[in-house]
Scaffold this motif. Structure first.
Motif, PDB file in Angstrom:
ATOM      1  N   ALA A  59      25.712  25.012  22.047  1.00 19.25           N
ATOM      2  CA  ALA A  59      25.823  25.758  20.787  1.00 19.25           C
ATOM      3  C   ALA A  59      27.116  26.576  20.761  1.00 19.25           C
ATOM      4  O   ALA A  59      27.806  26.627  19.741  1.00 19.25           O
ATOM      5  CB  ALA A  59      24.606  26.664  20.588  1.00 19.25           C
ATOM      6  N   GLY A  60      27.439  27.202  21.873  1.00 17.20           N
ATOM      7  CA  GLY A  60      28.681  27.964  21.959  1.00 17.20           C
ATOM      8  C   GLY A  60      29.903  27.076  21.806  1.00 17.20           C
ATOM      9  O   GLY A  60      30.870  27.433  21.123  1.00 17.20           O
ATOM     10  N   ALA A  61      29.850  25.903  22.430  1.00 19.71           N
ATOM     11  CA  ALA A  61      30.970  24.967  22.314  1.00 19.71           C
ATOM     12  C   ALA A  61      31.129  24.478  20.878  1.00 19.71           C
ATOM     13  O   ALA A  61      32.253  24.372  20.369  1.00 19.71           O
ATOM     14  CB  ALA A  61      30.766  23.789  23.268  1.00 19.71           C
ATOM     15  N   LEU A  62      30.010  24.195  20.214  1.00 16.28           N
ATOM     16  CA  LEU A  62      30.089  23.775  18.808  1.00 16.28           C
ATOM     17  C   LEU A  62      30.656  24.887  17.931  1.00 16.28           C
ATOM     18  O   LEU A  62      31.474  24.637  17.036  1.00 16.28           O
ATOM     19  CB  LEU A  62      28.706  23.355  18.305  1.00 16.28           C
ATOM     20  N   TRP A  63      30.233  26.123  18.166  1.00 16.06           N
ATOM     21  CA  TRP A  63      30.770  27.281  17.434  1.00 16.06           C
ATOM     22  C   TRP A  63      32.283  27.342  17.608  1.00 16.06           C
ATOM     23  O   TRP A  63      33.026  27.501  16.650  1.00 16.06           O
ATOM     24  CB  TRP A  63      30.108  28.551  17.960  1.00 16.06           C
ATOM     25  N   SER A 118      31.487  19.152  32.302  1.00 15.50           N
ATOM     26  CA  SER A 118      32.047  19.107  30.942  1.00 15.50           C
ATOM     27  C   SER A 118      32.449  20.472  30.407  1.00 15.50           C
ATOM     28  O   SER A 118      32.335  20.744  29.224  1.00 15.50           O
ATOM     29  CB  SER A 118      31.037  18.476  29.975  1.00 15.50           C
ATOM     30  N   GLY A 119      32.855  21.400  31.279  1.00 20.15           N
ATOM     31  CA  GLY A 119      33.315  22.690  30.825  1.00 20.15           C
ATOM     32  C   GLY A 119      32.219  23.643  30.410  1.00 20.15           C
ATOM     33  O   GLY A 119      32.473  24.700  29.870  1.00 20.15           O
ATOM     34  N   ARG A 120      30.951  23.299  30.629  1.00 21.71           N
ATOM     35  CA  ARG A 120      29.853  24.190  30.260  1.00 21.71           C
ATOM     36  C   ARG A 120      29.882  25.422  31.142  1.00 21.71           C
ATOM     37  O   ARG A 120      30.339  25.387  32.274  1.00 21.71           O
ATOM     38  CB  ARG A 120      28.516  23.485  30.441  1.00 21.71           C
ATOM     39  N   SER A 121      29.325  26.501  30.627  1.00 16.79           N
ATOM     40  CA  SER A 121      29.251  27.713  31.419  1.00 16.79           C
ATOM     41  C   SER A 121      28.040  27.706  32.343  1.00 16.79           C
ATOM     42  O   SER A 121      27.890  28.557  33.179  1.00 16.79           O
ATOM     43  CB  SER A 121      29.185  28.933  30.496  1.00 16.79           C
ATOM     44  N   CYS A 122      27.178  26.721  32.217  1.00 15.39           N
ATOM     45  CA  CYS A 122      25.991  26.587  33.057  1.00 15.39           C
ATOM     46  C   CYS A 122      26.345  25.797  34.299  1.00 15.39           C
ATOM     47  O   CYS A 122      26.985  24.763  34.214  1.00 15.39           O
ATOM     48  CB  CYS A 122      24.900  25.858  32.272  1.00 15.39           C
ATOM     49  N   ALA A 123      25.935  26.303  35.451  1.00 15.48           N
ATOM     50  CA  ALA A 123      26.249  25.625  36.700  1.00 15.48           C
ATOM     51  C   ALA A 123      25.123  24.712  37.162  1.00 15.48           C
ATOM     52  O   ALA A 123      25.048  24.360  38.310  1.00 15.48           O
ATOM     53  CB  ALA A 123      26.578  26.658  37.771  1.00 15.48           C
ATOM     54  N   MET A 124      24.234  24.341  36.252  1.00 16.56           N
ATOM     55  CA  MET A 124      23.127  23.466  36.608  1.00 16.56           C
ATOM     56  C   MET A 124      23.168  22.221  35.745  1.00 16.56           C
ATOM     57  O   MET A 124      23.642  22.255  34.622  1.00 16.56           O
ATOM     58  CB  MET A 124      21.794  24.174  36.401  1.00 16.56           C
ATOM     59  N   THR A 125      22.685  21.121  36.291  1.00 19.06           N
ATOM     60  CA  THR A 125      22.584  19.887  35.510  1.00 19.06           C
ATOM     61  C   THR A 125      21.150  19.392  35.549  1.00 19.06           C
ATOM     62  O   THR A 125      20.403  19.682  36.473  1.00 19.06           O
ATOM     63  CB  THR A 125      23.509  18.786  36.057  1.00 19.06           C
ATOM     64  N   GLN A 171      27.132  35.100  20.210  1.00 19.57           N
ATOM     65  CA  GLN A 171      26.164  35.388  21.268  1.00 19.57           C
ATOM     66  C   GLN A 171      24.730  35.194  20.782  1.00 19.57           C
ATOM     67  O   GLN A 171      23.894  34.626  21.493  1.00 19.57           O
ATOM     68  CB  GLN A 171      26.369  36.805  21.799  1.00 19.57           C
ATOM     69  N   TRP A 172      24.436  35.652  19.566  1.00 12.36           N
ATOM     70  CA  TRP A 172      23.095  35.462  18.998  1.00 12.36           C
ATOM     71  C   TRP A 172      22.797  33.982  18.807  1.00 12.36           C
ATOM     72  O   TRP A 172      21.685  33.512  19.095  1.00 12.36           O
ATOM     73  CB  TRP A 172      22.953  36.208  17.670  1.00 12.36           C
ATOM     74  N   LEU A 173      23.772  33.224  18.307  1.00 11.97           N
ATOM     75  CA  LEU A 173      23.596  31.787  18.113  1.00 11.97           C
ATOM     76  C   LEU A 173      23.246  31.113  19.439  1.00 11.97           C
ATOM     77  O   LEU A 173      22.303  30.321  19.514  1.00 11.97           O
ATOM     78  CB  LEU A 173      24.866  31.170  17.532  1.00 11.97           C
ATOM     79  N   CYS A 174      23.982  31.437  20.481  1.00  6.70           N
ATOM     80  CA  CYS A 174      23.727  30.842  21.798  1.00  6.70           C
ATOM     81  C   CYS A 174      22.355  31.242  22.325  1.00  6.70           C
ATOM     82  O   CYS A 174      21.629  30.414  22.889  1.00  6.70           O
ATOM     83  CB  CYS A 174      24.823  31.235  22.786  1.00  6.70           C
ATOM     84  N   LEU A 175      21.987  32.498  22.143  1.00  6.62           N
ATOM     85  CA  LEU A 175      20.674  32.966  22.591  1.00  6.62           C
ATOM     86  C   LEU A 175      19.557  32.186  21.902  1.00  6.62           C
ATOM     87  O   LEU A 175      18.659  31.643  22.560  1.00  6.62           O
ATOM     88  CB  LEU A 175      20.503  34.457  22.316  1.00  6.62           C
ATOM     89  N   TRP A 176      19.596  32.118  20.571  1.00  3.91           N
ATOM     90  CA  TRP A 176      18.525  31.446  19.843  1.00  3.91           C
ATOM     91  C   TRP A 176      18.505  29.952  20.119  1.00  3.91           C
ATOM     92  O   TRP A 176      17.425  29.352  20.223  1.00  3.91           O
ATOM     93  CB  TRP A 176      18.604  31.750  18.348  1.00  3.91           C
ATOM     94  N   ALA A 177      19.665  29.338  20.268  1.00  4.09           N
ATOM     95  CA  ALA A 177      19.698  27.912  20.627  1.00  4.09           C
ATOM     96  C   ALA A 177      19.081  27.713  22.011  1.00  4.09           C
ATOM     97  O   ALA A 177      18.298  26.789  22.226  1.00  4.09           O
ATOM     98  CB  ALA A 177      21.130  27.387  20.592  1.00  4.09           C
ATOM     99  N   GLY A 178      19.417  28.608  22.927  1.00  9.33           N
ATOM    100  CA  GLY A 178      18.881  28.508  24.278  1.00  9.33           C
ATOM    101  C   GLY A 178      17.386  28.733  24.360  1.00  9.33           C
ATOM    102  O   GLY A 178      16.713  28.189  25.224  1.00  9.33           O
ATOM    103  N   LEU A 179      16.848  29.509  23.437  1.00  6.24           N
ATOM    104  CA  LEU A 179      15.409  29.800  23.440  1.00  6.24           C
ATOM    105  C   LEU A 179      14.590  28.815  22.609  1.00  6.24           C
ATOM    106  O   LEU A 179      13.364  28.949  22.530  1.00  6.24           O
ATOM    107  CB  LEU A 179      15.168  31.224  22.923  1.00  6.24           C
ATOM    108  N   HIS A 180      15.237  27.813  22.034  1.00 12.06           N
ATOM    109  CA  HIS A 180      14.546  26.937  21.081  1.00 12.06           C
ATOM    110  C   HIS A 180      13.323  26.228  21.664  1.00 12.06           C
ATOM    111  O   HIS A 180      12.403  25.900  20.928  1.00 12.06           O
ATOM    112  CB  HIS A 180      15.529  25.914  20.499  1.00 12.06           C
ATOM    113  N   HIS A 229      17.707  22.624  30.662  1.00 17.39           N
ATOM    114  CA  HIS A 229      17.740  22.211  29.253  1.00 17.39           C
ATOM    115  C   HIS A 229      18.095  23.384  28.342  1.00 17.39           C
ATOM    116  O   HIS A 229      18.948  23.265  27.455  1.00 17.39           O
ATOM    117  CB  HIS A 229      16.385  21.613  28.865  1.00 17.39           C
ATOM    118  N   LEU A 230      17.480  24.528  28.571  1.00 13.49           N
ATOM    119  CA  LEU A 230      17.732  25.695  27.721  1.00 13.49           C
ATOM    120  C   LEU A 230      19.164  26.196  27.874  1.00 13.49           C
ATOM    121  O   LEU A 230      19.838  26.515  26.880  1.00 13.49           O
ATOM    122  CB  LEU A 230      16.732  26.804  28.032  1.00 13.49           C
TER     123      LEU A 230
END
Length: 122
Positions: free
Chosen positions: A34-38, A109-116, A63-72, A26-27
Motif C-alpha cells: 500500500a505504501g509503495a502504491l501511494w 523487492s524493496g519492501r520494508s518488511c524483512a519477512m517473506t 501512514q494511516w493508509l498503510c496501517l489500515w491496509a495491513g490490518l485488512h 501477509h499483513l
C-alpha cells in the motif's frame, strides 16, 4: 511474548501455495505494498487532496493508509479461520509457540518488511 518474536503458526494464506504463509507476513506485505502504491502511483496533488479530505498531513495519510491496509485481514487470527486448514490448526493447538524472528534479512523487492511468505517469493 517478546517484542522481537511473532507466532508464525498463525497462517494467512494457504490456497495455491506449497506451504502456508504466516498471517503476519501477509499483513506486513500488504501494508508495504500500500505504501509503495501511494508513493509510485498517486500524484502529489492526489496525495494532498486525500490528506486534506481526511484532515491530516500527507505523511500521516500515508501512514494511516498503510496501517489500515495491513490490518485488512486481522480476523484471520481467529480460531474459526485458523481451523479452516485442519492440519495447520492441529499443529497450532498441539505444539508450543513457534516465534518468527524479524529483521534478519533484507526485504524482497524493496519492501520494508524483512519477512517473506513461504512458497510465494513475496
Amino acid at each position: 511474548m517478546a517484542a522481537s518474536a511473532v507466532d508464525a503458526r498463525l497462517w494467512g494464506k494457504a490456497r495455491g501455495l506449497t506451504t502456508s504463509c504466516p498471517v503476519i507476513c501477509h499483513l506486513l506485505n500488504t501494508a508495504a505494498d500500500a505504501g509503495a502504491l501511494w508513493d509510485m502511483t498517486l500524484t502529489e496533488e492526489a496525495r494532498a487532496l486525500t490528506a486534506q479530505r481526511l484532515g491530516v498531513s500527507v505523511e500521516a495519510c500515508r501512514q494511516w493508509l498503510c496501517l489500515w491496509a495491513g490490518l485488512h485481514d486481522i480476523g484471520k487470527i481467529s480460531p474459526p479461520f485458523q481451523a479452516m486448514v485442519p492440519e495447520t490448526y492441529k499443529a497450532l493447538t498441539d505444539a508450543p509457540r513457534a516465534p518468527l524472528r524479524t529483521g534478519t534479512s533484507p526485504a524482497p523487492s524493496g519492501r520494508s518488511c524483512a519477512m517473506t511468505c513461504p512458497g510465494t517469493g513475496r
